[in-house]
Write an enzyme that holds these catalytic residues in place. Structure first.
Site, PDB file in Angstrom:
ATOM      1  N   GLY A  34      -7.328  38.629 -11.087  1.00  0.00           N
ATOM      2  CA  GLY A  34      -6.438  39.339 -12.006  1.00  0.00           C
ATOM      3  C   GLY A  34      -7.182  39.591 -13.296  1.00  0.00           C
ATOM      4  O   GLY A  34      -8.415  39.511 -13.344  1.00  0.00           O
ATOM      5  N   ALA A  35      -6.423  39.875 -14.361  1.00  0.00           N
ATOM      6  CA  ALA A  35      -7.047  40.230 -15.635  1.00  0.00           C
ATOM      7  C   ALA A  35      -7.844  39.062 -16.221  1.00  0.00           C
ATOM      8  O   ALA A  35      -8.887  39.260 -16.849  1.00  0.00           O
ATOM      9  CB  ALA A  35      -5.970  40.663 -16.606  1.00  0.00           C
ATOM     10  N   PHE A  36      -7.364  37.846 -16.002  1.00  0.00           N
ATOM     11  CA  PHE A  36      -7.997  36.682 -16.643  1.00  0.00           C
ATOM     12  C   PHE A  36      -8.666  35.741 -15.666  1.00  0.00           C
ATOM     13  O   PHE A  36      -9.470  34.919 -16.062  1.00  0.00           O
ATOM     14  CB  PHE A  36      -6.933  35.850 -17.380  1.00  0.00           C
ATOM     15  CG  PHE A  36      -6.205  36.626 -18.407  1.00  0.00           C
ATOM     16  CD1 PHE A  36      -6.805  36.907 -19.618  1.00  0.00           C
ATOM     17  CD2 PHE A  36      -4.928  37.097 -18.160  1.00  0.00           C
ATOM     18  CE1 PHE A  36      -6.138  37.628 -20.576  1.00  0.00           C
ATOM     19  CE2 PHE A  36      -4.263  37.833 -19.114  1.00  0.00           C
ATOM     20  CZ  PHE A  36      -4.870  38.101 -20.325  1.00  0.00           C
ATOM     21  N   ALA A  37      -8.244  35.835 -14.435  1.00  0.00           N
ATOM     22  CA  ALA A  37      -8.635  34.770 -13.517  1.00  0.00           C
ATOM     23  C   ALA A  37      -9.150  35.297 -12.193  1.00  0.00           C
ATOM     24  O   ALA A  37      -8.799  36.398 -11.772  1.00  0.00           O
ATOM     25  CB  ALA A  37      -7.420  33.890 -13.268  1.00  0.00           C
ATOM     26  N   LYS A  38     -10.005  34.464 -11.582  1.00  0.00           N
ATOM     27  CA  LYS A  38     -10.422  34.733 -10.210  1.00  0.00           C
ATOM     28  C   LYS A  38     -10.022  33.516  -9.404  1.00  0.00           C
ATOM     29  O   LYS A  38     -10.151  32.387  -9.889  1.00  0.00           O
ATOM     30  CB  LYS A  38     -11.938  34.898 -10.143  1.00  0.00           C
ATOM     31  CG  LYS A  38     -12.400  36.235 -10.657  1.00  0.00           C
ATOM     32  CD  LYS A  38     -13.878  36.417 -10.415  1.00  0.00           C
ATOM     33  CE  LYS A  38     -14.294  37.799 -10.871  1.00  0.00           C
ATOM     34  NZ  LYS A  38     -15.674  37.844 -11.323  1.00  0.00           N
ATOM     35  N   VAL A  39      -9.540  33.750  -8.192  1.00  0.00           N
ATOM     36  CA  VAL A  39      -9.164  32.609  -7.347  1.00  0.00           C
ATOM     37  C   VAL A  39     -10.114  32.555  -6.157  1.00  0.00           C
ATOM     38  O   VAL A  39     -10.303  33.553  -5.468  1.00  0.00           O
ATOM     39  CB  VAL A  39      -7.706  32.708  -6.848  1.00  0.00           C
ATOM     40  CG1 VAL A  39      -7.323  31.458  -6.060  1.00  0.00           C
ATOM     41  CG2 VAL A  39      -6.746  32.918  -7.993  1.00  0.00           C
ATOM     42  N   ASP A 147       6.048  34.465 -15.555  1.00  0.00           N
ATOM     43  CA  ASP A 147       5.350  35.566 -14.901  1.00  0.00           C
ATOM     44  C   ASP A 147       5.650  35.524 -13.397  1.00  0.00           C
ATOM     45  O   ASP A 147       4.753  35.712 -12.579  1.00  0.00           O
ATOM     46  CB  ASP A 147       3.844  35.445 -15.170  1.00  0.00           C
ATOM     47  CG  ASP A 147       3.104  36.745 -14.874  1.00  0.00           C
ATOM     48  OD1 ASP A 147       3.754  37.816 -14.809  1.00  0.00           O
ATOM     49  OD2 ASP A 147       1.871  36.688 -14.683  1.00  0.00           O
TER      50      ASP A 147
END
Ligand code: ADE
Length: 425
Positions: A34-39, A147
């Site tokens: 996403g905009a801030f995170a990678k999983v 969210d």
């Protein structure tokens, strides 16, 4: 992209050039971003279990290190233990990133199932009930999601709903509670009071998003949608949506209470769980560990009945009687200590030790390697563990005898009896 239900994304799928995180986790393939995170998919090298690792760039979120308020929110998240919430196992950080080590939900995103076909009203209700069970649990602990959206709903291997990212909004909201990433992603799930910038109540905002989720599950499309974001905002603020013809009047009525644009009159969680549409077939599946209120000092006054009533959803009947094929006991020692002591005793008996999963060990032995005993530690409260011992009787060898006569007597001080003194057996 998440794996399809039943897909196994295990150690064997890791790429040969795997990265190791803090010497504890192997980093596997990217599951989503996403905009801030990678999983990423990850592998816990100690428990040999799959995990999901969410890596968040610090500079994109918190600018001046982890503030006290964020630390408190992370601590609250770590205490969340519920059947329908992705468990936060550990938080690690280096100068650039924060890593959240999460329970791995093997079934992937609920989104990918709904996007293929809308759900029946019954199935929508079943998932919505699980969602509300999770939301109610968190709200009662002062943790708000802020969210909630279909993309945050995952499934485990049994198709049980697992809500992810509960409390993570601490990192994407500013201290004065303004959404840090208002312009990222879709506002489709955002409550009108957030758009109106009038200040909001985290509980009410989550209930609105639950309403959107329920709508999508049964309708197969978003209630408020437009390619033009401004038009979409307007629709949200006016509460303008069209219901499909297949929706029952009961569901329409219930949705209108969830998608009430006025947060003051919007349905509350307590009203939701008493609503006639919602209650059909509802059992609140509390987790075994849903009892953080009990502290060490309270232990002295706990009796068998207290324990049973504290543990709805967790069958503790094995604690209070003779149980064929196994037994249970309580302990106030840490899971690591319990497993360590039991393994130590088994090694003295020259049993073969097989680690099955975190805090679950199998012991094989007997003259012909023909008996099996499994010990599993589960957390009942912050301070109390339930230890389940299961065995399989085989001809000529007695697992019961091995447990009761040889292993159990070596666990002095570990076994706690709620009705009496701490037993050294
Ligand atoms: N994608 C994002 N979070 C995940 C998790 N906890 N398990 C599996 N896939 C995920």
């Amino acid at each position: 992209m998440s794996p399809a239900l039943g897909d196994y994304v295990g150690e064997e799928r890791l790429t040969p050039v795997e990265k190791t995180l803090f010497g504890k986790y192997k980093l596997g393939k990217l599951l989503g971003y996403g905009a801030f995170a990678k999983v990423y998919h990850g592998w816990d090298m100690e428990s040999k279990q799959s995990v999901a690792i969410k890596a968040i760039n610090k500079h994109k979120t918190v600018t001046r290190g982890l503030t006290g308020h964020i630390k408190r929110e992370i601590a609250a998240m770590r205490r969340l233990r519920h059947h329908n919430i992705v468990r936060l196992q550990e938080v690690l950080a280096n100068q650039k990133k924060i890593y959240f080590v999460l329970e791995f939900a093997k079934g992937g995103e609920l989104y990918s199932k709904v996007s293929k076909h809308r759900f029946s009203e019954d199935l929508s209700r079943r998932y919505f009930q699980q969602l509300i069970s999770a939301v109610r649990y968190c709200h009662s602990r002062g943790v708000y999601h802020r969210d909630l959206k279909l993309e945050n709903l995952l499934l485990d291997e049994n198709w049980t709903l697992k809500v992810t990212d509960f409390g993570l909004s601490a990192l994407t909201y500013t201290q004065d509670n303004r959404l840090f990433h208002t312009m990222c992603g879709t506002p489709a799930y955002v409550a009108p009071e957030i758009l109106a910038k009038k200040g909001y109540d985290g509980a009410k905002v989550d209930i609105w998003s639950c309403g959107i989720i329920l709508f999508v599950l049964n309708a197969g499309y978003l209630p408020f949608n437009d390619s033009n974001v401004i038009v979409m905002y307007r629709k949200i603020c006016k509460g303008e949506y069209h219901v499909p013809r297949w929706m029952s009047s009961e569901l329409k009525r219930f949705l209108s209470r969830l998608l009430d644009t006025n947060p003051q009159t919007r349905i509350t969680i307590d009203e939701i769980i008493n609503d006639p549409w919602f209650t059909i077939g509802y059992k609140d599946t509390k987790s075994c560990s849903d009892h953080f209120e009990i502290k060490d000092g309270d232990l002295k006054s706990l009796n068998a009945f207290d324990l049973i009533s504290f543990s709805s959803g967790c069958n503790l009947s094995g604690l209070f009687g003779d149980n064929e094929g196994g037994e249970m006991f309580l302990s106030t020692a840490s899971p690591e200590e319990i497993v360590g002591r039991v393994v130590g005793a088994a090694e003295e008996e020259r049993l073969t030790v097989v680690v099955k999963k975190k805090w679950c060990v199998r012991f094989d032995g007997g003259q012909f390697r023909n008996f099996t005993l499994t010990v599993e530690v589960k957390r009942l409260t912050v301070d109390i563990m339930v230890v389940e011992v299961r065995w399989r009787e085989c001809e000529g060898e007695s697992s019961t005898e091995m447990w009761k006569g040889r292993l159990r007597p070596r666990l002095s001080g570990l076994i706690y009896r709620p009705d009496g003194p701490v037993a050294g057996e």
